[in-house]
Design an enzyme around this catalytic site. Structure first.
Site, PDB file in Angstrom:
ATOM      1  CB  CYS A   1      -0.506   7.238  10.990  1.00 33.61           C
ATOM      2  SG  CYS A   1       0.944   6.693  11.892  1.00 33.61           S
TER       3      CYS A   1
ATOM      4  CG  ASN B   1      -5.284   7.326  12.698  1.00 35.51           C
ATOM      5  OD1 ASN B   1      -6.064   8.248  12.856  1.00 35.51           O
ATOM      6  ND2 ASN B   1      -4.022   7.503  12.336  1.00 35.51           N
TER       7      ASN B   1
ATOM      8  CB  CYS C   1       0.978  -0.980  13.718  1.00 39.35           C
ATOM      9  SG  CYS C   1       1.357  -0.688  11.983  1.00 39.35           S
TER      10      CYS C   1
ATOM     11  CD  GLU D   1      -2.986  -0.939   2.329  1.00 44.23           C
ATOM     12  OE1 GLU D   1      -2.973   0.092   3.030  1.00 44.23           O
ATOM     13  OE2 GLU D   1      -3.825  -1.837   2.453  1.00 44.23           O
TER      14      GLU D   1
ATOM     15  N   GLY E   1       6.205  -1.426   6.817  1.00 42.76           N
ATOM     16  CA  GLY E   1       7.575  -1.852   6.999  1.00 42.76           C
ATOM     17  C   GLY E   1       8.416  -0.944   7.868  1.00 42.76           C
TER      18      GLY E   1
ATOM     19  CB  CYS F   1       5.798  -4.217   9.404  1.00 42.82           C
ATOM     20  SG  CYS F   1       6.964  -3.414  10.537  1.00 42.82           S
TER      21      CYS F   1
ATOM     22  CB  CYS G   1       3.715  -1.746  16.600  1.00 36.85           C
ATOM     23  SG  CYS G   1       5.442  -1.247  16.353  1.00 36.85           S
TER      24      CYS G   1
ATOM     25  CB  SER H   1       8.797   6.983  10.189  1.00 37.48           C
ATOM     26  OG  SER H   1       8.264   6.570  11.433  1.00 37.48           O
TER      27      SER H   1
ATOM     28  CB  CYS I   1       2.346   7.686   3.206  1.00 35.33           C
ATOM     29  SG  CYS I   1       2.732   6.582   4.583  1.00 35.33           S
TER      30      CYS I   1
ATOM     31  CB  SER J   1       7.820   5.149  16.209  1.00 36.66           C
ATOM     32  OG  SER J   1       7.489   5.583  14.910  1.00 36.66           O
TER      33      SER J   1
END
Length: 357
Positions: free
Chosen positions: A349, A306, A137, A110, A177, A130, A134, A207, A123, A230
């Site tokens: 995000c 989010n 996420c 994506e 990722g 990934c 987390c 990031s 983005c 992060s």
């Protein structure tokens, strides 16, 4: 069950030899493209034309480069450029667009185009999935498949640029990722996007959750990109709960690397902090965070959570967000709040997962 406590290792992406006749053309420099066309028995100026059509016209097939001789175009029919296939396009009411892109091996990634009055931000993803896992996420919950190659990263930017019919001005490596687990391809993509596409490094942000030793190594390249780290927690114990891969990497060690980064590059570090209601959003936690960040150039970017289906976290209300902001300001910490775009299209995000809606 939480993910394993060790930081995942990912094999490096091997970039194609720019001077060889095999491998995608996308990602190669102007000089490499000139060399390539000369190897095909063509004059050097054809390399200049190829560069223009690849990076500024967004061509997807060499057969579509109308300035090339027809006979040569027919001979080039099987030469891969390195472009993806648009699998799905999901626009959000706020103007952001999420793209699901199918790669040559069938994997789907994506990327998100985020327009504003004076800029167009992309983005980009650096991996298929990934490995960092987390807790908040969507990408991490979808697992990890592989690293992206340089051309697969550059392609995302060109896809958005063509769709919006507008020049991309900013790039954030905040998609799927962990960029510092794919350093070689990410650095190659940054160089290509800067030198070939013409996007300034100061308009790029990378990031990372933080991988031991990688921030210092990144600093040695002395890039002009913005480093965004992060954190998401003011202490090691909570950070380990939210980011399982942080267990062998003490917060103090991560911050020491960030200080070295500032000293080596002369550029400040942005710390990203996702606000989770009742978890990490109390004013006293803001003050604890501030104590870690004193003494070097930093900026805190707060991101209200989010929601995703696979996690039970909630976004704090505006009053709690403002209280956190105020607490940081009393400690003389520079802070801003970023309300992510593309929420309705699951393009915000932490929501990217390469799944259809």
């Amino acid at each position: 069950m939480l993910a394993p406590t060790t930081i995942p290792t990912v094999p490096p992406t091997v970039a194609p030899n720019p001077a060889s006749d095999t491998g995608p053309l996308l990602g190669r420099s102007r000089a490499d493209l000139i060399t390539w066309v000369q190897q095909q028995g063509q004059p050097a100026y054809r390399g200049q034309q190829l560069h223009q059509w690849l990076y500024h016209k967004g061509v997807r097939s060499l057969a579509d480069i109308s300035v090339f001789p027809k006979r040569w175009r027919a001979e080039l029919a099987t030469v891969p450029i390195g472009r993806s296939t648009l699998y799905q396009r999901l626009p959000a009411p706020d103007g952001a667009v999420k793209y699901l892109l199918q790669l040559a091996d069938g994997q789907i990634i994506e990327t998100v185009g985020i327009p504003s009055e004076k800029r167009l931000t992309v983005c980009v993803s650096s991996q298929v999935g990934c490995p960092m896992a987390c807790e908040f996420c969507a990408t991490g919950k979808g697992g990890f498949q592989r690293n992206l190659a340089c051309h697969e990263i550059v392609d995302q930017v060109l896809t958005v640029q063509t769709d919006f019919q507008q020049r991309v001005s900013h790039i954030v490596f905040m998609g799927m990722g962990e960029p510092l687990l794919n350093v070689e391809a990410v650095l190659a993509a940054i160089a290509c996007l800067n030198q070939e596409v013409g996007i300034g490094q100061r308009s790029m942000t990378l990031s990372t959750v933080g991988i031991p030793g990688r921030i210092r190594r990144l600093a040695e390249h002395r890039l002009q990109v913005t480093l965004a780290v992060s954190l998401h927690a003011p202490d090691q114990a909570l950070r380990e709960q939210l980011i399982p891969s942080a267990r062998p990497y003490a917060l103090a060690d991560l911050l020491a690397e960030c200080r070295d980064y500032v000293q080596i590059t002369g550029r400040r570090v942005t710390f990203e902090y996702i606000l989770l209601a009742g978890v990490n959003d109390r004013p006293e936690q803001a003050i604890a965070l501030a104590k870690h960040l004193r003494g070097f150039q930093t900026h805190v970017n707060l991101i209200p959570y989010n929601p995703i289906d696979a996690a039970g976290f909630q976004r704090p209300d505006r009053q709690r967000i403002q209280a956190f902001v105020n607490a940081l300001k009393t400690q003389h910490i520079t802070v801003s709040v970023r309300y992510s775009r593309g929420l309705e299209a699951a393009a915000a995000c932490g929501q990217l997962r390469a799944s259809q809606r």
